[in-house]
Design an enzyme around this catalytic site. Structure first.
Site, PDB file in Angstrom:
ATOM      1  N   GLU A 192     -28.640  -1.288   2.901  1.00  0.00           N
ATOM      2  CA  GLU A 192     -27.386  -1.055   3.623  1.00  0.00           C
ATOM      3  C   GLU A 192     -27.622  -0.214   4.874  1.00  0.00           C
ATOM      4  O   GLU A 192     -27.172  -0.558   5.972  1.00  0.00           O
ATOM      5  CB  GLU A 192     -26.377  -0.353   2.699  1.00  0.00           C
ATOM      6  CG  GLU A 192     -25.031  -0.080   3.344  1.00  0.00           C
ATOM      7  CD  GLU A 192     -24.300  -1.374   3.689  1.00  0.00           C
ATOM      8  OE1 GLU A 192     -23.957  -2.120   2.763  1.00  0.00           O
ATOM      9  OE2 GLU A 192     -24.083  -1.642   4.890  1.00  0.00           O
ATOM     10  N   ASP A 232     -27.127  -1.285   8.817  1.00  0.00           N
ATOM     11  CA  ASP A 232     -26.110  -0.621   9.652  1.00  0.00           C
ATOM     12  C   ASP A 232     -26.737  -0.014  10.906  1.00  0.00           C
ATOM     13  O   ASP A 232     -26.230  -0.180  12.018  1.00  0.00           O
ATOM     14  CB  ASP A 232     -25.426   0.507   8.862  1.00  0.00           C
ATOM     15  CG  ASP A 232     -24.642  -0.005   7.665  1.00  0.00           C
ATOM     16  OD1 ASP A 232     -24.363  -1.215   7.601  1.00  0.00           O
ATOM     17  OD2 ASP A 232     -24.313   0.818   6.780  1.00  0.00           O
ATOM     18  N   SER A 249     -20.604  -5.956   5.145  1.00  0.00           N
ATOM     19  CA  SER A 249     -21.432  -4.849   5.634  1.00  0.00           C
ATOM     20  C   SER A 249     -22.078  -5.157   6.970  1.00  0.00           C
ATOM     21  O   SER A 249     -22.380  -4.251   7.736  1.00  0.00           O
ATOM     22  CB  SER A 249     -22.571  -4.573   4.651  1.00  0.00           C
ATOM     23  OG  SER A 249     -22.138  -3.822   3.572  1.00  0.00           O
TER      24      SER A 249
END
Ligand SMILES: *[C@@H]1O[C@H](CO)[C@@H](O)[C@H](O)[C@H]1NC(C)=O
Ligand SMILES: *[C@@H]1O[C@H](CO)[C@@H](O)[C@H](O)[C@H]1NC(C)=O
Ligand SMILES: *[C@@H]1O[C@H](CO)[C@@H](O)[C@H](O)[C@H]1NC(C)=O
Ligand SMILES: *[C@@H]1O[C@H](CO)[C@@H](O)[C@H](O)[C@H]1NC(C)=O
Ligand SMILES: *[C@@H]1O[C@H](CO)[C@@H](O)[C@H](O)[C@H]1NC(C)=O
Ligand SMILES: *[C@@H]1O[C@H](CO)[C@@H](O)[C@H](O)[C@H]1NC(C)=O
Ligand SMILES: *[C@@H]1O[C@H](CO)[C@@H](O)[C@H](O)[C@H]1NC(C)=O
Length: 643
Positions: free
Chosen positions: A310, A314, A558
């Site tokens: 994640e 990002d 995401s």
């Protein structure tokens, strides 16, 4: 009957302070039984010390939405005139009347004035008392409770049935602690220790950060550079082409974008450089800034796709898209033992939130200093700098957190919106099925549930929720995208808690009228009166991400959230360069016809879950892709027209 049961109203017998009206005792808060697994073993000893804290009610909360729209609605003469932190604190600070009512009550009950303290934020009145004094003040009884057995017994002092306050005091008080609230995490922690003998990883499901909204699709060897490959693998250049985002940011000094990560999730330096080496060479060696919250840091003790995926995604995409001239800041929340929650993150941004309506819920939020051996400093309250935009790709559901908890948190997003902050949240990857589960007839989450399970914070009207789209295989970046239907489905639907905001009425009612979903009120909140999500969307399939040294293809909302955050950071940059303020809370703006036309409407695909096909993407707003994907250039032009 563990605590003094008593009738609902008990007349006070003690002396009353001069000036205070005679006021009957009322039951302020109650709970029918201790949480499961806990049982009372004895009355608490009379002279045990209790740090009693009385949380005061904030003022003007009923006007919060009006204040926010006043600075955020494009038709308002005060558009863009965001408040300072001081104005926000002052406006909602508990009244002097509230502080005085509590103080007068304590004095009247014989508490010495010097023992009574008011917290810096004005939110709490504190007094260190004995159990005997607390029992008299609150007309209750404290017991010692135990959990566990065989050398693993944990004890906790609490009153399980209820406590009383004089009526005129009760009116000004949100909560008194410690009273009914148990540290339920003790229970989870015992489970964690048992499991940890088999695993060197922290137990992610018992951490409190919500679910990261991404999945890895496959490992890939190829390293695409050509826009012709965007239907197979997404790169930063594909996104620039899709969303017309070729702008170079300029007002770099004052602009900020925050990427929020919950420990132990962390990016790896080597992954950033490997990614930048392929897709954004000028960024090799650059790192985001770090704001550490409650002991958060870029830990390297735990690794793996579930730990690094994640954050790598990002940070790689946010940095690549805003480019080398704009600083990206990672807000790393929580230690590696308990992690963090949206509440502990928000506490760090705004000191008044730490205490607001009773503060954190220890059954959900971690407690700092960490009683389990992690970060041993005090919880961060108002110590973290604000960013204009925050992107978060983790999420809970409404049902998991409960309606009181989420309403308290949602109000905080509005307060930060008053200060010009934009909150971007990924809408979830399981379509209408929350984080995978659905709701049963009682409204609880269950793998057998058949009712749709809305995600949170996405249903909070004061955040902007982002769903996922994809390119149809064989199509190019200039073709219209569809809702993502490979690997993940956009979280979307209708809240069971939050009312339909005015700015969303036309969009939602248009959808329900023109494309009525084939389900009734037993499947979703079909009243047409509730907040619906997502608000917008961006590509969420097959992002090329370097994780733990290898190129992976990743899918999820995401992916979409940091991309939207980067694009809106470009809009803020253009406004700051023109001497204007940040865009702040954007929802009332983007739902106006002029802005709707600046999004690419997505009209195909759906978001299945709970044994159904979910909702369908249709012309106009829909609960799969919202208003559609951004066209940066059009959005920038429109936002530059606003004051
Ligand atoms: C995503 O990747 C998978 C696996 O390589 C591939 O089958 C699929 O066509 C890709 N789809 C898109 C839209 O990129
Ligand atoms: C993309 O932006 C450029 C200016 O940067 C503009 O000339 C062009 O028309 C835009 N394209 C689309 C499809 O909006
Ligand atoms: C940054 O903000 C300060 C104070 O608001 C202002 O004086 C300055 O011009 C801004 N700088 C840029 C590059 O926008
Ligand atoms: C980027 O932000 C971080 C954290 O706010 C700060 O420490 C760092 O100095 C900033 N870098 C630049 C180039 O502004
Ligand atoms: C907190 O933890 C640090 C590092 O583990 C340790 O050096 C320090 O003594 C601890 N402080 C307290 C008050 O426990
Ligand atoms: C539907 O939403 C409204 C507004 O948020 C709420 O008051 C109502 O309780 C919800 N209905 C159901 C069945 O959840
Ligand atoms: C909703 O529809 C189902 C069939 O899909 C039916 O069994 C049920 O009775 C309906 N409930 C209501 C409240 O109309």
């Amino acid at each position: 009957m563990l605590c003094a049961a008593g009738p609902l109203v008990v007349l006070t017998l003690g002396l009353l302070a001069a000036g205070a009206a005679v006021s009957p005792r009322v039951l302020h808060e109650s709970r029918s039984a201790p949480p499961s697994g806990w049982h009372a073993v004895r009355r608490a000893e009379r002279d045990t010390a209790l740090p009693l804290r009385v949380g005061l009610a904030q003022q003007n909360l009923d006007k919060l939405e009006d204040y926010l729209l006043d600075v955020s609605h494009p038709d308002s003469p005060n558009y863009g005139r965001h408040w300072t932190a001081g104005q926000v604190a002052q406006t909602f600070r508990p009244s002097t009347e509230a502080t005085e009512a509590v103080r007068a009550w304590l004095l009247a009950e014989g508490v010495d004035a010097q023992r009574i303290k008011l917290s810096k934020s004005g939110g709490w009145v504190g007094v260190d008392v004995t159990v005997a004094e607390a029992e008299n003040l609150l007309k209750t009884r404290y017991h010692v409770y135990q959990y566990g057995s065989e050398g693993r017994v944990t004890e906790h002092i609490a009153c399980s049935e209820g406590y009383h306050l004089p009526e005129h005091v009760s009116y000004h008080v949100d909560v008194v602690m410690p009273t009914l609230h148990f540290d339920v995490k003790v229970r989870e922690r015992l489970g964690l220790e048992r499991r940890s003998s088999r695993s060197s990883k922290p137990n992610a499901e018992k951490m409190h950060s919500g679910i990261a909204h991404f999945k890895t699709v496959t490992k890939t060897e190829s390293n695409p550079t050509d826009l012709a490959d965007c239907d197979k693998q997404i790169t930063p250049n594909c996104l620039r082409a899709l969303y017309n985002f070729t702008y170079t940011l300029q007002a770099t000094q004052n602009n900020t974008v925050g990427i929020v990560e919950y420990s132990p999730n962390a990016y790896l330096d080597a992954d950033l450089d490997a990614f930048f080496g392929n897709f954004s060479p000028s960024l090799v060696g650059q790192r985001p800034g770090l704001v550490s919250i409650d002991g958060g840091y870029e830990q390297t003790s735990f690794a793996g796709i579930s730990i690094n995926g994640e954050a790598d995604l990002d940070v790689q995409y946010a940095m690549a898209l805003v480019g080398p001239t704009q600083n990206v800041t990672v807000y790393q929340v929580g230690d590696t033992v308990e992690g963090g929650t949206f509440n502990t993150f928000l506490d760090a941004l705004d000191a008044t939130y730490c205490t607001f309506e009773g503060g954190d819920d220890p059954s959900i939020d971690p407690v700092y200093p960490d009683p389990y051996g992690g970060y041993n400093g005090t919880e961060n309250c108002g110590t973290a700098p604000l960013s204009y935009i925050f992107s978060t790709s983790y999420g809970f559901t409404e049902a998991y957190l409960g309606s009181a908890y989420i309403q308290r948190q949602c109000a905080e997003y509005a307060k930060l919106g008053l200060m010009g902050v934009t909150f971007i949240y990924a809408s979830g990857d399981n379509g209408v099925a929350g984080n995978g589960e659905c709701l049963d007839a009682t409204g609880s989450e269950s793998w057998d549930g058949t009712r749709f399970d809305p995600g949170f914070p996405s249903t909070c009207p004061y955040v902007t929720s982002v769903g996922a789209t994809q390119i149809v295989p064989g199509n190019s970046v200039s073709d219209k995208e569809v809702a993502c239907d490979k690997n993940i489905y956009s979280g979307g639907g209708f809240s069971n808690v939050f009312a339909l905001p005015d700015w969303q009425k036309d969009a939602v009612q248009g959808y329900l009228t023109n494309y009525p979903p084939p389900y009734n009120g037993s499947v979703y909140n079909s009243t047409g009166n509730s907040r619906a999500y997502p608000d917008i969307a961006a590509n969420g399939l097959n992002y090329t991400v370097v994780i733990d040294g290898s190129l992976q293809l990743v899918a999820g909302t995401s992916c979409a959230a940091p991309v939207v955050a980067a694009i809106l950071t470009g809009v803020n940059d253009a406004r700051l360069a023109a001497g204007k303020g940040p865009i702040g809370f954007i929802n009332p703006t983007i739902y106006t016809p002029d802005f709707i036309a600046a999004f690419n409407d997505i009209t195909s695909g759906n978001n299945p879950g709970c044994g159904t096909d979910g909702f369908s993407a249709e012309p106009g707003w829909d609960p799969v892709t919202g208003l559609g994907t951004p066209n940066f250039d059009k959005l920038r032009a429109r936002w530059l027209e606003l004051p």
